[in-house]
Every structure is written in C-alpha cells, then in structure tokens.
Design a protein around this motif. Sequence first.
Motif, PDB file in Angstrom:
ATOM      1  N   THR A  28      -3.235   4.542  -4.227  1.00 52.93           N
ATOM      2  CA  THR A  28      -4.229   3.740  -3.511  1.00 52.93           C
ATOM      3  C   THR A  28      -5.104   4.579  -2.586  1.00 52.93           C
ATOM      4  N   LEU A  29      -4.495   5.507  -1.880  1.00 53.45           N
ATOM      5  CA  LEU A  29      -5.238   6.336  -0.935  1.00 53.45           C
ATOM      6  C   LEU A  29      -4.677   7.756  -0.974  1.00 53.45           C
ATOM      7  N   ILE A  81      -8.218   6.919   8.427  1.00 51.30           N
ATOM      8  CA  ILE A  81      -6.937   7.614   8.249  1.00 51.30           C
ATOM      9  C   ILE A  81      -7.046   9.053   8.744  1.00 51.30           C
ATOM     10  N   LYS A 122      -5.663  -0.574   7.211  1.00 49.80           N
ATOM     11  CA  LYS A 122      -5.615  -1.967   6.740  1.00 49.80           C
ATOM     12  C   LYS A 122      -6.554  -2.849   7.562  1.00 49.80           C
ATOM     13  N   GLN A 130     -11.621   3.309   4.910  1.00 52.74           N
ATOM     14  CA  GLN A 130     -10.165   3.478   5.060  1.00 52.74           C
ATOM     15  C   GLN A 130      -9.801   4.952   5.166  1.00 52.74           C
ATOM     16  N   GLU A 154      -1.177   5.292  10.628  1.00 51.35           N
ATOM     17  CA  GLU A 154      -2.604   5.314  10.306  1.00 51.35           C
ATOM     18  C   GLU A 154      -2.956   4.248   9.271  1.00 51.35           C
ATOM     19  N   LEU A 155      -1.929   3.817   8.521  1.00 53.81           N
ATOM     20  CA  LEU A 155      -2.174   2.762   7.533  1.00 53.81           C
ATOM     21  C   LEU A 155      -2.472   1.426   8.200  1.00 53.81           C
ATOM     22  N   THR A 198     -14.406   7.116  -4.975  1.00 55.85           N
ATOM     23  CA  THR A 198     -14.292   7.804  -3.683  1.00 55.85           C
ATOM     24  C   THR A 198     -13.360   9.001  -3.785  1.00 55.85           C
ATOM     25  N   MET A 208       0.827  -1.205   0.000  1.00 52.08           N
ATOM     26  CA  MET A 208       0.000   0.000   0.000  1.00 52.08           C
ATOM     27  C   MET A 208       0.863   1.258   0.000  1.00 52.08           C
ATOM     28  N   GLU A 267     -13.102   1.637   0.707  1.00 52.27           N
ATOM     29  CA  GLU A 267     -12.176   2.758   0.508  1.00 52.27           C
ATOM     30  C   GLU A 267     -12.605   3.966   1.337  1.00 52.27           C
ATOM     31  N   TYR A 314       0.509   5.711  -1.407  1.00 52.41           N
ATOM     32  CA  TYR A 314      -0.335   6.466  -0.477  1.00 52.41           C
ATOM     33  C   TYR A 314       0.061   7.932  -0.548  1.00 52.41           C
ATOM     34  N   ASN A 334      -4.872  11.185   1.440  1.00 54.67           N
ATOM     35  CA  ASN A 334      -5.431  11.802   2.646  1.00 54.67           C
ATOM     36  C   ASN A 334      -5.576  13.310   2.453  1.00 54.67           C
TER      37      ASN A 334
END
Lengths: 113, 147
Positions: free
Chosen positions: A54-55, B48, B24, B44, B19-20, A86, A1, B41, A22, A57
């Motif tokens: 993937t993400l 986070i 997870k 998650q 935070e991951l 998302t 990730m 998602e 990330y 913030n």
Amino acid sequence: MNKFDIQIREDGDHAVIETAGYLNDSLGEQLSEKARELIKNGYTQLVINLEKTTLINSIGISILIEIIEALHEREGALNFCGLSDTQERTFRMMALAKYAGIFPDEESAIANL
Amino acid sequence: MSDTEKHVILTIPMHPDMELAAAKTASVLAELMDFGEGEVEEIQLAIIETCINAFEHSQSDDQEVHIDFLLKDDELQFKVTDRGVGISPDTLDGRRLLGSPGIHTDLRKRGRGLQIIKTLMDEVDIESSPNGTTVSVIKRKRRTEET
C-alpha cells in the motif's frame, strides 16, 4: 494498511517476492532477509511484486536499493511490478529505474529478466 | 480563518508506525476534499516522510509530533511540528546513507525523505530552531483534466 506479508515463488532460474502492506523498515528488513536468502541459494534473477504494497517509505526504498546492489554484485537482475503511479514516480526520482526494470505486471517483469 | 477553511489537529507519539495514523488522517481529509486517488497517495507518503524525519531527528523530550491540517478550497496544508533540538535541511536530506561504499553511489546518495516530499508536494518550508522544527507543506488540487 499495516498487515504485512511476504510470499516467495521460486521457478526455475528466477524467483518472485510478493510483499503486502506498508513497506517500512520492519517489512523492508524481512524483505531484505528473504532476498539475501534467495541470492545465497543461487537466485540472481528476481522480481519484486508490489501490487499489494500500500505504501513505501524512503527507508523501504533504501532497502530495495540494497537488494539491487546485492544483485548487481553477482551480475543478477531485479524487476519490479505492480507499482502505483506514485510509487513508480518515486522510484524513478530515486534512480531505482536506472538499475532495475519497472513493469506493469508479474508476467512481463519475469519475461524481461 | 474563513468559512471555507477548516483546521484538524492531531498529536501522535514518536513510536514506530504511528506515522500511519497521520497518513490515515491525511487520507481521509484529502478524500473529503475530493483530491484524486494518486494525489491522496502522494499526500500520505509526504506526511509519512515528514513524521519519520521528526521521529528520527528531533530528540524531543515529549516524544510527540503535532500536526495541524488546514483545509482550504483548493489546497491542503499541513504543518508538522516537534519540540526537539532543531535540525538543518542538510541533515534531513542525508538521513539514511546505505551500505558500504560501492558501485552505485548515485543510488545511495538519493535515499532521502525530503527529496520525496519536495517532489510530490507543491510547497515545502522548514523552520527550525533549538526549540523545535516545523515543516510546512502545501498540496494543491490538480485541475480535473490533469487527474
């Protein structure tokens, strides 16, 4: 990730930045540095491809906003592509979509610069 | 707690990228509960943001964040607790103001984690005191036809 990477593709009057991993403060600062470098070298038409990201913030989003601002100061443009549903929803909520385009793929993002 | 409810408890240190670990864990639990891919998602991202807020604002001596997941039939709850000095929702809302004043004030004022959490989750509640803060979040499953 969290395996992150940044790839740059320069092509004519535009450049594509592709991020993987990330998108937090760490990757975001690297992305910002690359974008500033491109802008300094005259690239004011940028695409950021987030397909492998993937993400993202809120700090990552804030850094993207800084890049948008830097480009707007130079009358440039930024389009995003490869966002998940998302991510796109979050971008629209945070008003990024007012100042940058969102496209499904890199080809359409480049075509609409 | 009913037979169908399950608790999962996790403690993470306030350290970059930890935070991951919470994300997870939340992802695994949400997938076990058959949340849709997009919902996973969203969960998650929400956890986070909740953890990052605790990292940045709690000033806790133990430098730990405690997460209590509660798995119910149709919803996932999580409570993120720190033993810090407490925080107001206003502070959470304005945790990163960007750049120098300029052309896009409406962009800059929106760089907010709590806004993301509230948008993506169904319920968000913040309890804070000088002894710490707990952010409670609920995500309900969407009906099948909506996913």
